[in-house]
Design a protein around this motif. Structure first.
Motif, PDB file in Angstrom:
ATOM      1  N   GLY A  56      22.413 -47.681 -11.254  1.00 38.00           N
ATOM      2  CA  GLY A  56      23.121 -46.736 -10.404  1.00 38.00           C
ATOM      3  C   GLY A  56      22.469 -46.477  -9.066  1.00 38.00           C
ATOM      4  O   GLY A  56      22.945 -45.626  -8.307  1.00 38.00           O
ATOM      5  N   SER A  57      21.401 -47.176  -8.745  1.00 31.10           N
ATOM      6  CA  SER A  57      20.764 -46.962  -7.447  1.00 31.10           C
ATOM      7  C   SER A  57      21.715 -47.390  -6.331  1.00 31.10           C
ATOM      8  O   SER A  57      22.488 -48.324  -6.482  1.00 31.10           O
ATOM      9  N   THR A  58      21.661 -46.655  -5.226  1.00 34.43           N
ATOM     10  CA  THR A  58      22.590 -46.885  -4.126  1.00 34.43           C
ATOM     11  C   THR A  58      21.855 -47.143  -2.823  1.00 34.43           C
ATOM     12  O   THR A  58      20.713 -46.690  -2.629  1.00 34.43           O
ATOM     13  N   TYR A  59      22.508 -47.844  -1.948  1.00 34.98           N
ATOM     14  CA  TYR A  59      21.938 -48.252  -0.670  1.00 34.98           C
ATOM     15  C   TYR A  59      23.031 -48.113   0.395  1.00 34.98           C
ATOM     16  O   TYR A  59      24.197 -48.419   0.122  1.00 34.98           O
ATOM     17  N   TYR A  60      22.638 -47.674   1.591  1.00 28.82           N
ATOM     18  CA  TYR A  60      23.599 -47.439   2.662  1.00 28.82           C
ATOM     19  C   TYR A  60      23.074 -47.959   3.987  1.00 28.82           C
ATOM     20  O   TYR A  60      21.886 -47.853   4.296  1.00 28.82           O
ATOM     21  N   ALA A  61      24.001 -48.473   4.801  1.00 32.04           N
ATOM     22  CA  ALA A  61      23.674 -48.773   6.184  1.00 32.04           C
ATOM     23  C   ALA A  61      23.611 -47.469   6.970  1.00 32.04           C
ATOM     24  O   ALA A  61      24.291 -46.492   6.641  1.00 32.04           O
ATOM     25  N   ASP A  62      22.823 -47.462   8.020  1.00 29.74           N
ATOM     26  CA  ASP A  62      22.672 -46.248   8.827  1.00 29.74           C
ATOM     27  C   ASP A  62      24.004 -45.800   9.418  1.00 29.74           C
ATOM     28  O   ASP A  62      24.226 -44.598   9.606  1.00 29.74           O
ATOM     29  N   SER A  63      24.901 -46.752   9.682  1.00 27.81           N
ATOM     30  CA  SER A  63      26.167 -46.424  10.342  1.00 27.81           C
ATOM     31  C   SER A  63      27.079 -45.555   9.472  1.00 27.81           C
ATOM     32  O   SER A  63      27.984 -44.892   9.991  1.00 27.81           O
ATOM     33  N   VAL A  64      26.856 -45.543   8.158  1.00 27.61           N
ATOM     34  CA  VAL A  64      27.739 -44.788   7.272  1.00 27.61           C
ATOM     35  C   VAL A  64      26.983 -43.775   6.415  1.00 27.61           C
ATOM     36  O   VAL A  64      27.608 -43.008   5.664  1.00 27.61           O
ATOM     37  N   LYS A  65      25.686 -43.744   6.515  1.00 27.11           N
ATOM     38  CA  LYS A  65      24.894 -42.831   5.693  1.00 27.11           C
ATOM     39  C   LYS A  65      25.300 -41.399   5.990  1.00 27.11           C
ATOM     40  O   LYS A  65      25.411 -40.992   7.142  1.00 27.11           O
ATOM     41  N   GLY A  66      25.546 -40.640   4.943  1.00 28.26           N
ATOM     42  CA  GLY A  66      25.973 -39.246   5.098  1.00 28.26           C
ATOM     43  C   GLY A  66      27.467 -39.062   5.164  1.00 28.26           C
ATOM     44  O   GLY A  66      27.966 -37.941   4.981  1.00 28.26           O
ATOM     45  N   ARG A  67      28.231 -40.123   5.418  1.00 26.03           N
ATOM     46  CA  ARG A  67      29.693 -40.039   5.467  1.00 26.03           C
ATOM     47  C   ARG A  67      30.341 -40.775   4.304  1.00 26.03           C
ATOM     48  O   ARG A  67      31.398 -40.366   3.825  1.00 26.03           O
ATOM     49  N   PHE A  68      29.768 -41.884   3.882  1.00 23.93           N
ATOM     50  CA  PHE A  68      30.333 -42.706   2.813  1.00 23.93           C
ATOM     51  C   PHE A  68      29.480 -42.547   1.561  1.00 23.93           C
ATOM     52  O   PHE A  68      28.250 -42.439   1.643  1.00 23.93           O
ATOM     53  N   THR A  69      30.157 -42.582   0.411  1.00 26.18           N
ATOM     54  CA  THR A  69      29.468 -42.492  -0.872  1.00 26.18           C
ATOM     55  C   THR A  69      30.004 -43.566  -1.806  1.00 26.18           C
ATOM     56  O   THR A  69      31.218 -43.646  -2.014  1.00 26.18           O
ATOM     57  N   ILE A  70      29.097 -44.359  -2.355  1.00 23.38           N
ATOM     58  CA  ILE A  70      29.483 -45.389  -3.315  1.00 23.38           C
ATOM     59  C   ILE A  70      29.227 -44.862  -4.723  1.00 23.38           C
ATOM     60  O   ILE A  70      28.244 -44.138  -4.967  1.00 23.38           O
ATOM     61  N   SER A  71      30.117 -45.211  -5.637  1.00 23.13           N
ATOM     62  CA  SER A  71      29.945 -44.790  -7.018  1.00 23.13           C
ATOM     63  C   SER A  71      30.571 -45.837  -7.920  1.00 23.13           C
ATOM     64  O   SER A  71      31.277 -46.736  -7.452  1.00 23.13           O
ATOM     65  N   ARG A  72      30.320 -45.704  -9.223  1.00 24.11           N
ATOM     66  CA  ARG A  72      30.853 -46.696 -10.143  1.00 24.11           C
ATOM     67  C   ARG A  72      31.356 -46.022 -11.399  1.00 24.11           C
ATOM     68  O   ARG A  72      30.894 -44.937 -11.758  1.00 24.11           O
TER      69      ARG A  72
END
Length: 132
Positions: A56-72
């Motif tokens: 469940g670890s998640t990774y984000y690009a700086d361009s979307v960090k704080g706005r986009f959330t990935i989940s499964r």
């Protein structure tokens, strides 16, 4: 047959939200890394986020960090991308992709998640348009 199908795209006003889905079939998401990318006209494919379905670890690009959330949802074999505070520059075709070869090392995943060539399987994409 391995297949990824994206859905949930559409037209939204600036500041609005959308939730994209990536439904997997032909394989189970366990032990895969699932990534989200986007590609705007005339631009390169951009890696946005990744989730390791192993832990469940998640990774984000700086361009979307704080706005986009990935989940499964492993039971549904589906990965989601919740997109909030959308901007016109978020307009693009959004793709999900999957790979199973990276292993559990978070340093490897962090280095690989935004690299399109690191993924074995791709969906067909879903259009997201942010416009007033």
């Amino acid at each position: 047959q391995v297949q990824l199908v994206e859905s949930g795209g559409g037209l939204v006003q600036p500041g609005g939200s959308l939730r994209l889905s990536c439904q997997a079939s032909g394989f189970h998401l366990d032990y895969y890394a699932i990534g989200w990318f986007r590609q705007a006209p005339g631009k390169e494919r951009e890696g946005l986020s990744c989730i390791s379905t192993r832990d469940g670890s998640t990774y984000y690009a700086d361009s979307v960090k704080g706005r986009f959330t990935i989940s499964r949802d492993n039971a549904e074999n589906t990965v989601y991308l919740q997109m909030n505070s959308l901007k016109p520059e978020d307009t693009a075709v959004y793709y999900c992709a999957a790979d199973y070869r990276w292993g559990p090392n978070p340093n490897v995943i962090a280095a690989m998640f935004a690299v399109p060539g690191a993924y074995s399987y791709w969906g067909q994409g879903t259009q997201v348009t942010v416009s007033a």
